[in-house]
Design a protein around this motif. Structure first.
Motif, PDB file in Angstrom:
ATOM      1  N   UNK A  18       0.843  -1.202   0.000  1.00 22.75           N
ATOM      2  CA  UNK A  18       0.000   0.000   0.000  1.00 22.75           C
ATOM      3  C   UNK A  18       0.878   1.251   0.000  1.00 22.75           C
ATOM      4  N   UNK A  19       0.318   2.433  -0.255  1.00 21.30           N
ATOM      5  CA  UNK A  19       1.140   3.646  -0.364  1.00 21.30           C
ATOM      6  C   UNK A  19       1.879   3.985   0.934  1.00 21.30           C
ATOM      7  N   UNK A  20       3.161   4.266   0.799  1.00 20.96           N
ATOM      8  CA  UNK A  20       3.990   4.646   1.952  1.00 20.96           C
ATOM      9  C   UNK A  20       4.817   5.884   1.583  1.00 20.96           C
ATOM     10  N   UNK A  21       5.598   6.335   2.549  1.00 20.54           N
ATOM     11  CA  UNK A  21       6.467   7.513   2.392  1.00 20.54           C
ATOM     12  C   UNK A  21       5.659   8.726   1.928  1.00 20.54           C
ATOM     13  N   UNK A  22       6.071   9.407   0.879  1.00 22.01           N
ATOM     14  CA  UNK A  22       5.393  10.646   0.488  1.00 22.01           C
ATOM     15  C   UNK A  22       3.974  10.394  -0.011  1.00 22.01           C
ATOM     16  N   UNK A  23       3.647   9.160  -0.322  1.00 22.29           N
ATOM     17  CA  UNK A  23       2.315   8.826  -0.816  1.00 22.29           C
ATOM     18  C   UNK A  23       1.425   8.240   0.279  1.00 22.29           C
ATOM     19  N   UNK A  24       1.900   8.218   1.502  1.00 24.88           N
ATOM     20  CA  UNK A  24       1.173   7.546   2.584  1.00 24.88           C
ATOM     21  C   UNK A  24      -0.212   8.140   2.780  1.00 24.88           C
ATOM     22  N   UNK A  25      -1.178   7.266   3.033  1.00 22.69           N
ATOM     23  CA  UNK A  25      -2.568   7.679   3.228  1.00 22.69           C
ATOM     24  C   UNK A  25      -3.352   6.494   3.775  1.00 22.69           C
ATOM     25  N   UNK A  26      -3.963   6.677   4.923  1.00 21.78           N
ATOM     26  CA  UNK A  26      -4.791   5.613   5.505  1.00 21.78           C
ATOM     27  C   UNK A  26      -5.963   5.263   4.592  1.00 21.78           C
ATOM     28  N   UNK A  27      -6.739   6.247   4.090  1.00 23.84           N
ATOM     29  CA  UNK A  27      -7.840   5.894   3.176  1.00 23.84           C
ATOM     30  C   UNK A  27      -7.350   5.181   1.914  1.00 23.84           C
ATOM     31  N   UNK A  28      -6.238   5.624   1.353  1.00 18.40           N
ATOM     32  CA  UNK A  28      -5.712   4.985   0.146  1.00 18.40           C
ATOM     33  C   UNK A  28      -5.282   3.547   0.434  1.00 18.40           C
ATOM     34  N   UNK A  29      -4.682   3.328   1.588  1.00 20.59           N
ATOM     35  CA  UNK A  29      -4.272   1.975   1.968  1.00 20.59           C
ATOM     36  C   UNK A  29      -5.488   1.067   2.098  1.00 20.59           C
ATOM     37  N   UNK A  30      -6.567   1.584   2.659  1.00 17.47           N
ATOM     38  CA  UNK A  30      -7.788   0.779   2.789  1.00 17.47           C
ATOM     39  C   UNK A  30      -8.337   0.398   1.415  1.00 17.47           C
ATOM     40  N   UNK A  31      -8.287   1.321   0.490  1.00 19.22           N
ATOM     41  CA  UNK A  31      -8.744   1.023  -0.877  1.00 19.22           C
ATOM     42  C   UNK A  31      -7.880  -0.064  -1.501  1.00 19.22           C
ATOM     43  N   UNK A  32      -6.568   0.042  -1.315  1.00 17.60           N
ATOM     44  CA  UNK A  32      -5.652  -0.954  -1.874  1.00 17.60           C
ATOM     45  C   UNK A  32      -5.974  -2.351  -1.346  1.00 17.60           C
ATOM     46  N   UNK A  33      -6.273  -2.455  -0.074  1.00 16.77           N
ATOM     47  CA  UNK A  33      -6.579  -3.756   0.509  1.00 16.77           C
ATOM     48  C   UNK A  33      -7.880  -4.312  -0.060  1.00 16.77           C
ATOM     49  N   UNK A  34      -8.876  -3.485  -0.206  1.00 11.06           N
ATOM     50  CA  UNK A  34     -10.141  -3.926  -0.809  1.00 11.06           C
ATOM     51  C   UNK A  34      -9.911  -4.410  -2.234  1.00 11.06           C
ATOM     52  N   UNK A  35      -9.109  -3.677  -2.986  1.00 14.54           N
ATOM     53  CA  UNK A  35      -8.826  -4.070  -4.369  1.00 14.54           C
ATOM     54  C   UNK A  35      -8.058  -5.385  -4.420  1.00 14.54           C
ATOM     55  N   UNK A  36      -7.153  -5.596  -3.472  1.00 13.89           N
ATOM     56  CA  UNK A  36      -6.402  -6.843  -3.420  1.00 13.89           C
ATOM     57  C   UNK A  36      -7.338  -8.026  -3.200  1.00 13.89           C
ATOM     58  N   UNK A  37      -8.258  -7.904  -2.265  1.00 16.40           N
ATOM     59  CA  UNK A  37      -9.216  -8.981  -2.018  1.00 16.40           C
ATOM     60  C   UNK A  37     -10.111  -9.203  -3.231  1.00 16.40           C
ATOM     61  N   UNK A  38     -10.547  -8.126  -3.865  1.00 16.39           N
ATOM     62  CA  UNK A  38     -11.381  -8.263  -5.059  1.00 16.39           C
ATOM     63  C   UNK A  38     -10.642  -9.031  -6.151  1.00 16.39           C
ATOM     64  N   UNK A  39      -9.356  -8.731  -6.319  1.00 18.16           N
ATOM     65  CA  UNK A  39      -8.560  -9.421  -7.331  1.00 18.16           C
ATOM     66  C   UNK A  39      -8.463 -10.915  -7.012  1.00 18.16           C
ATOM     67  N   UNK A  40      -8.160 -11.233  -5.773  1.00 15.88           N
ATOM     68  CA  UNK A  40      -7.999 -12.643  -5.386  1.00 15.88           C
ATOM     69  C   UNK A  40      -9.292 -13.415  -5.601  1.00 15.88           C
ATOM     70  N   UNK A  41     -10.405 -12.850  -5.160  1.00 17.78           N
ATOM     71  CA  UNK A  41     -11.691 -13.538  -5.283  1.00 17.78           C
ATOM     72  C   UNK A  41     -12.083 -13.698  -6.749  1.00 17.78           C
ATOM     73  N   UNK A  42     -11.719 -12.731  -7.579  1.00 14.76           N
ATOM     74  CA  UNK A  42     -12.024 -12.823  -9.010  1.00 14.76           C
ATOM     75  C   UNK A  42     -11.153 -13.862  -9.722  1.00 14.76           C
TER      76      UNK A  42
END
Length: 236
Positions: A64-88
């Motif tokens: 998930x985004x870290x350093x200058x791109x760090x963002x809690x909301x963005x990290x949550x989106x990344x995790x949701x997308x990861x699960x969606x990819x796996x299930x698909x």
């Protein structure tokens, strides 16, 4: 084993895939590393994934985004997308979607808990290692998070939690205890191990993670992993 990486739609995010060829669909774990949003810690990512693979899991790591791109909301989106990819892609990844879970360490534990409590979560079990639960170290991490204990409902997946009473970064009373109380209040099945040894950020607590973690090894706290496997075997 085939190791690959796929980009996620969320910028600066991707999914590491540790695919093990199998005669059957396997349980799977999505690993959310810690690192205070400054890095993706190897101790919590690659080494944990490879260890799960030796126990007949398909393993994944969310970057998930870290350093200058760090963002809690963005990290949550990344995790949701990861699960969606796996299930698909469960068929080609040989994943049993009814045995797909999430494990998070430290800041990654907060993210794992947030995803587990999300409406429509695809996680069937949760493991939280010395997790951040409340936003008490947001200033230190440079992000704005939330109190994930307030997200717990009766629909929260069964949860395994471990930590150390010596943890000064995420003290038991403010973090693990708050989440465990919420789980108990909502009658969510859970197991908690608060070790009298070890500390924060100790990963598997064995030599395998210790060699990339300033030789931080604790044989007693390392028992969390076999305890987790035993707990999970009884859950499914």
């Amino acid at each position: 084993m085939q190791i690959s990486n796929v980009k996620l739609s969320q910028p600066y995010s991707s999914l590491d895939i540790y695919y093990s060829a199998s005669d059957e669909a396997l349980p799977a774990v999505v690993i959310i590393p810690g690192g205070s949003y400054n890095q993706i810690k190897e101790r919590d990512s690659e080494r944990v994934a490879l260890t799960f693979a030796t126990h007949a899991f398909q393993a994944f790591v969310v970057r998930y985004p870290v350093l200058v791109h760090k963002s809690y909301p963005a990290a949550k989106v990344a995790i949701s997308q990861a699960f969606d990819y796996i299930v698909a892609h469960t068929t080609e990844l040989q994943v049993n979607p009814s045995q797909l879970g999430v494990i998070g360490f430290s800041a990654g534990g907060q993210l794992a808990a947030a995803y587990a409590n999300q409406v429509g979560t695809k996680a069937k079990f949760v493991a939280l290692g010395y997790p951040v639960i409340k936003p008490t170290i947001d200033d230190k991490m440079g992000v704005t998070t939330e109190d994930v204990s307030r997200l717990v409902t009766s629909q929260t997946p069964a949860t395994f939690i471990w930590g150390s009473i010596n943890d000064g970064l995420t003290p038991f009373v403010d973090h693990i205890n708050a989440y465990a109380v919420a789980l108990a209040k909502h009658k969510v099945p859970f197991e908690l191990h608060e070790f009298g040894t070890g500390n924060h950020g100790i990963a598997l607590a064995n030599k395998y993670t210790g060699i990339v973690n300033r030789d931080r090894v604790d044989d007693h706290m390392a028992k969390w992993f076999p305890l987790f496997l035993d707990w999970l075997s009884r859950l499914f």
